[in-house]
Design an enzyme around this catalytic site. Structure first.
Site, PDB file in Angstrom:
ATOM      1  CE1 TYR A 146      11.342 -44.992  27.531  1.00 45.51           C
ATOM      2  CE2 TYR A 146      13.682 -47.059  27.499  1.00 45.51           C
ATOM      3  CZ  TYR A 146      12.984 -45.682  27.588  1.00 45.51           C
ATOM      4  OH  TYR A 146      12.915 -45.199  26.143  1.00 45.51           O
TER       5      TYR A 146
ATOM      6  CE  LYS B   4      -5.586 -46.745   6.904  1.00 46.28           C
ATOM      7  NZ  LYS B   4      -6.930 -46.779   6.256  1.00 46.28           N
TER       8      LYS B   4
ATOM      9  CG  PHE C  12      -0.633 -45.169   1.440  1.00 44.99           C
ATOM     10  CD1 PHE C  12      -2.304 -45.184   1.477  1.00 44.99           C
ATOM     11  CD2 PHE C  12      -0.746 -44.696   2.997  1.00 44.99           C
ATOM     12  CE1 PHE C  12      -2.956 -44.196   1.813  1.00 44.99           C
ATOM     13  CE2 PHE C  12      -1.375 -44.150   3.486  1.00 44.99           C
ATOM     14  CZ  PHE C  12      -2.654 -43.540   3.153  1.00 44.99           C
ATOM     15  CB  THR C  13       0.145 -40.444   0.019  1.00 42.58           C
ATOM     16  OG1 THR C  13      -0.455 -41.121   1.594  1.00 42.58           O
ATOM     17  CG2 THR C  13      -0.915 -40.932  -0.736  1.00 42.58           C
TER      18      THR C  13
ATOM     19  CG  PHE D 141      -3.114 -35.695   0.810  1.00 38.74           C
ATOM     20  CD1 PHE D 141      -2.345 -35.867   0.034  1.00 38.74           C
ATOM     21  CD2 PHE D 141      -3.852 -36.353   2.005  1.00 38.74           C
ATOM     22  CE1 PHE D 141      -0.969 -37.180   0.950  1.00 38.74           C
ATOM     23  CE2 PHE D 141      -2.732 -37.177   2.492  1.00 38.74           C
ATOM     24  CZ  PHE D 141      -2.256 -37.586   1.881  1.00 38.74           C
TER      25      PHE D 141
ATOM     26  CG  ASP E 294       0.785 -51.284   3.991  1.00 45.94           C
ATOM     27  OD1 ASP E 294       0.224 -51.610   4.939  1.00 45.94           O
ATOM     28  OD2 ASP E 294       1.445 -50.088   3.670  1.00 45.94           O
TER      29      ASP E 294
ATOM     30  NE  ARG F 241      -6.584 -40.544  -0.152  1.00 46.48           N
ATOM     31  CZ  ARG F 241      -5.666 -40.234   0.757  1.00 46.48           C
ATOM     32  NH1 ARG F 241      -5.116 -41.157   0.918  1.00 46.48           N
ATOM     33  NH2 ARG F 241      -4.630 -39.143   0.512  1.00 46.48           N
TER      34      ARG F 241
HETATM   35  N1  F0G Z   1      -0.377 -48.253   4.367  1.00 49.06           N
HETATM   36  C1  F0G Z   1      -1.548 -47.847   3.652  1.00 49.06           C
HETATM   37  C2  F0G Z   1      -2.117 -49.179   2.604  1.00 49.06           C
HETATM   38  C3  F0G Z   1      -2.562 -46.994   4.676  1.00 49.06           C
HETATM   39  O1  F0G Z   1      -3.652 -47.412   4.174  1.00 49.06           O
HETATM   40  C4  F0G Z   1      -1.929 -46.388   5.408  1.00 49.06           C
HETATM   41  C5  F0G Z   1      -2.542 -45.260   6.171  1.00 49.06           C
HETATM   42  C6  F0G Z   1      -0.495 -46.570   5.881  1.00 49.06           C
HETATM   43  C7  F0G Z   1      -0.127 -47.446   5.831  1.00 49.06           C
HETATM   44  C8  F0G Z   1       0.089 -45.533   6.792  1.00 49.06           C
HETATM   45  O2  F0G Z   1      -0.645 -45.662   8.163  1.00 49.06           O
HETATM   46  O3  F0G Z   1      -1.778 -43.874   9.231  1.00 49.06           O
HETATM   47  O4  F0G Z   1      -0.855 -45.618  10.775  1.00 49.06           O
HETATM   48  O5  F0G Z   1       0.760 -44.530   9.498  1.00 49.06           O
HETATM   49  N2  F0G Z   1      -3.895 -45.100   5.640  1.00 49.06           N
HETATM   50  C9  F0G Z   1      -4.499 -43.947   6.348  1.00 49.06           C
HETATM   51  C10 F0G Z   1      -6.001 -43.619   5.389  1.00 49.06           C
HETATM   52  C11 F0G Z   1      -4.637 -42.904   6.822  1.00 49.06           C
HETATM   53  O6  F0G Z   1      -6.630 -43.409   5.825  1.00 49.06           O
HETATM   54  O7  F0G Z   1      -6.504 -44.186   4.671  1.00 49.06           O
HETATM   55  P1  F0G Z   1      -0.782 -44.650   9.565  1.00 49.06           P
END
Ligand code: F0G
Length: 482
Positions: A80, A266, A132-133, A455, A223, A389
């Site tokens: 832990y 990623k 980003f979303t 989405f 990021d 997208r």
């Molecule tokens: N920032 C970027 C540029 C991303 O592409 C993503 C995730 C995140 C933040 C969030 O990270 O998913 O680990 O919480 N992109 C994924 C995609 C969901 O399919 O492009 P996460």
């Protein structure tokens, strides 16, 4: 590898790895593909994996791991608190990025939650190259407003511009003046800008952004989720860095930023997330939030096995042979589609190949979600799962009005080291067939529409019966072939 030249045939990307473990795939007949996509509310997020032949939804958490990553998972130190695994990961992060404070989190958006809670106050602004979303959702939740300052060239779908992810520096200066530097929570740069087609920024541009931030006493947040692709593009496309190693380019980038965060689903081909900083005061503020939302400071919601895999994966990201695989395959796919007249985003970026739905199905108005419609059609045509997208990925504004996206894209992700070149050519073949039959594709309408991040779980249906007719045409053209 990028500098292996073919002598007797056309150049193509060459894998610098071999396959050790495989997963069997299943390609359903077109009638069942039609049924599956309709049961999924024409939303590729809602498809069952067993019905998918090529999963090009995302690279997130599905990049292939190396043998060394898998081996490292076996020596994870599970405890832990005070895990050796954490110490090993911290050391690699410090070696690569030169930032000595590291906070773990369970994935990228968890980092965004913590950074936004710690830094965004009601009424503040966050200028960025592009949103980003999940990033924008967290900033908005904390009462902040995103200012999108991508250079105009970034939104041109076809171009020769090597760095479409660049921020417009003039607009950054003017925006800071307009809202007042005290009201800027931070400036954010996204590597491999996801929503405009995985497009990189240049180091020169990052230097410009960094000096404006410094002049104004504003923190610069990177990021780095899609950093691997951006690094490769800097090496290949930015003259000043053609002789620098990937490690040197990374160190230079990191030196210009105050905070770096990333999704380890990623970057590093594992699962998890990380926030890095040199600012002790900010670190202490975020520390409490990590403990509250993520877990104890030596794991932050990640499994220690994934942390070991990430430690090795980050080191492997410094290898050009490894990071070239995504962009080189993507450029290959983009070129093959372009040759056949299919409208794609150029130049090829990272993450995946992006089809320009606005042009592919230019008879479908944005109010009927052209990118969503095309993604559903592509599943019918080939069992290929891409990601919408476009406007479906935008939420309505506070008054319930639809916000039409700048671009209507279908993203076909190429997770690293996952697909073979023949699978890529299969996708090219089915997309080309669909392009020849594009006038058959019709629009979509929502039947269930969640208010936030619609989405992911929204359900839609075809307008009319074009999906059935498309499946019939496939059967007619392909006979008894899958
Ligand atoms: N920032 C970027 C540029 C991303 O592409 C993503 C995730 C995140 C933040 C969030 O990270 O998913 O680990 O919480 N992109 C994924 C995609 C969901 O399919 O492009 P996460």
């Amino acid at each position: 590898m990028s500098n292996v030249r073919f002598k007797t045939m056309e150049q193509m990307p060459l894998e610098m790895h071999k396959v050790k473990i495989v997963q069997k795939l299943n390609l359903l007949p077109v009638e069942e593909r039609l049924k599956a996509i309709q049961e999924a509310g024409s939303n590729t997020f809602l498809l069952q994996n067993r019905d998918v032949f090529m999963d090009m939804l995302t690279d997130s958490g599905v990049n292939a791991m190396s043998d060394r990553q898998q081996a490292a998972m076996m020596v994870a130190d599970d405890s832990y608190a005070g895990s050796e695994t954490f110490t090993r990961l911290s050391k690699v992060l410090k070696d690569i990025f030169g930032m000595d404070m590291f906070l773990p989190a369970h994935q990228g958006r968890a980092c965004e939650n913590i950074i936004s809670q710690a830094m965004v106050k009601k009424g503040t602004f966050v200028p960025m190259n592009y949103h980003f979303t999940t990033t924008r959702a967290h900033i908005n939740l904390n009462g902040g407003t995103v200012l999108e300052l991508i250079a105009d060239k970034g939104l041109e779908t076809t171009s020769e511009e090597p760095f479409k992810g660049n921020m417009d520096l003039d607009r950054l200066k003017k925006s800071i003046q307009k809202v007042g530097k005290g009201n800027v929570a931070f400036v954010r740069m996204e590597a491999g800008t996801n929503l405009i087609g995985g497009q990189p920024f240049s180091l020169e541009n990052l230097e410009g952004v960094s000096s404006i931030c410094k002049e104004n006493g504003i923190s610069l947040v990177l990021d780095a989720s899609l950093l691997a692709d951006n690094l490769y593009f800097i090496k290949k496309r930015e003259e000043a860095y053609k002789d620098s190693s990937i490690r040197e380019i990374t160190a230079k980038m990191a030196s210009l930023c105050d905070i770096i965060y990333f999704s380890a689903r990623k970057l590093g081909c594992a699962r998890g997330g990380a926030i890095l900083t040199r600012d002790k005061e900010l670190f202490n503020r975020m520390k409490g939030l990590v403990t509250l939302y993520e877990g104890f400071l030596t794991y932050g919601g990640m499994s220690v096995r994934e942390m070991e895999a990430l430690t090795v994966g980050l080191e492997e990201t410094m290898d050009e042979d490894m990071i070239c695989q995504g962009p080189d395959f993507i450029q290959f796919m983009v070129n093959e589609l372009k040759k056949r007249g299919v409208p794609v985003i150029t130049p090829g970026g990272g993450l995946g190949c992006h089809i320009n739905a606005m042009e592919f199905v230019n008879h479908i108005p944005q109010s009927e979600y052209p990118a969503g419609a095309l993604a559903s059609a592509l599943f019918i045509a080939g069992g290929i799962r891409g990601m919408e997208r476009g406007t479906v990925s935008e939420d309505r504004d506070a008054d319930g009005n639809e916000k039409h996206a700048d671009m209507e894209l279908v993203r076909l992700a190429l997770p690293r080291r996952v697909f073979t070149l023949s699978q890529v050519m299969y996708a090219v073949d089915r997309i080309t067939w669909l392009y020849e039959n594009r006038e058959m594709i019709g629009g979509l309408e929502f039947t269930e529409e969640p208010a936030i991040l619609r989405f992911f779980f929204g359900r839609l249906q075809e307008k009319g019966d074009w999906q059935e007719r498309l499946a019939e045409k496939f059967r007619k053209d392909f006979g008894d072939s899958l």
